[in-house]
Design a protein around this motif. Structure first.
Motif: not given
Length: 311
Positions: A81-90, A92-99
């Motif tokens: 229900x909200x945007x994910x921050x890939x940085x919270x998931x060890x 996972x790249x901080x990219x649009x594809x990661x999110x």
């Protein structure tokens, strides 16, 4: 960082024990929790799950008819229900594809929780190191169902990460997370979101976003915990009617009347149940997916392969 938090939690747990603070009683040592020998927390109250908000949050009803919202202790599933921050998931790249990959994983986690918890009578247990209520006044608890610690199960299957806090079972949860990440189960496929995408050339961008070949316990006795999940990664609704899912041995399932909206997922369980838009049931009497490795192939209504993933 997380290991430091865990070490601090242990120190606080020792301090709490010395001060006479105690949590709810536990079952005898050796009670099985999803394959590990550990104490299963004793339920302080039995409730009914009335709604699943997402993978780590449910709404419940008490026996007297009043309701509450429960946030599961020790686990954090990707947001739906909200945007994910890939940085919270060890990893996972901080990219649009990661999110984007994490959003699909969050949908899968919600489906996983709905299939197992919705409408069920479950026990709530509390951790002596964690406040009973969180910042949003949600109840913070373990969910116990049929001798299983569901919080742990989410982490073990890769549907969630460990939420850094001082909860007493952190060491076991971290070990389960490390194993899930090493095997790239669930959300941990998002550490390489490009490899996670397997699409065809028919204009239907279907991704095989999750494979759980190794069900909890005996696969043949827990068929609905053996499953594969497909996600529509495109911008338009996709008609899966007549599409098939098959394994390397040629076992094949065909979808009947099903339209998958953009971003939506459907999980195909090996066993039997009531079909919904989010969950379909193969109706087999024995396991399909080999624990030691197999290949999932998705074909469209014309029999053309559109997605393939080996594990």
């Amino acid at each position: 960082m997380r290991r430091l938090a865990f070490a601090l939690g242990i120190a606080l747990a020792v301090a709490a024990g010395c001060s006479g603070l105690a949590g709810p009683p536990s079952q005898p040592a050796g009670t099985a929790v999803d394959g590990q020998s550990a104490d299963l927390p004793a339920a302080a109250v039995t409730v009914t799950v009335t709604a699943v908000v997402d993978g780590d949050t449910v709404q419940i009803a008490y026996g007297n008819g009043t309701g509450d919202t429960v946030r599961l202790v020790g686990v954090d599933t990707p947001e739906v229900h909200a945007e994910n921050d890939p940085a919270e998931f060890e990893g996972v790249p901080a990219t649009a594809a990661g999110a984007s990959c994490l959003r699909g994983a969050g949908t899968n986690a919600s489906s996983f929780a709905k299939q197992r918890l919705l409408g069920e009578s479950v026990g709530l247990a509390f951790d002596p190191n964690v406040d009973r209520r969180g910042y949003y006044d949600r109840l913070l608890a373990y969910v116990v169902l049929d001798g299983t610690l569901f919080n742990y199960r989410l982490v073990e299957t890769g549907h969630g990460r460990v939420y850094d806090s001082e909860f007493t079972r952190a060491e076991r949860f971290y070990a389960a997370e490390d194993a899930a990440r090493a095997d790239r189960h669930g959300l941990w496929r998002c550490t390489d979101p490009g490899a996670a995408t397997r699409t065809g050339t028919d204009g239907g961008p279907v991704e095989i976003t999750d494979i759980n070949a190794d069900a909890a316990g005996n696969d043949n006795e827990n068929l609905n915990d053996e499953y594969v999940t497909l996600t529509n990664a495109g911008d338009a609704a996709l008609d899966l009617s007549g599409w098939t899912v098959s394994d390397a041995a040629g076992h094949r399932y065909a979808f009947a009347a099903l339209t998958l909206d953009p971003g939506a997922s459907v999980t195909l369980h090996t066993g039997s149940g009531t079909d919904t838009d989010a969950d379909r049931y193969w109706g087999r009497t024995g396991a399909v997916w080999n624990n030691g490795g197999d290949t999932v192939v998705v074909r469209n209504a014309d029999g053309e392969p559109v997605a393939r993933r080996s594990y």
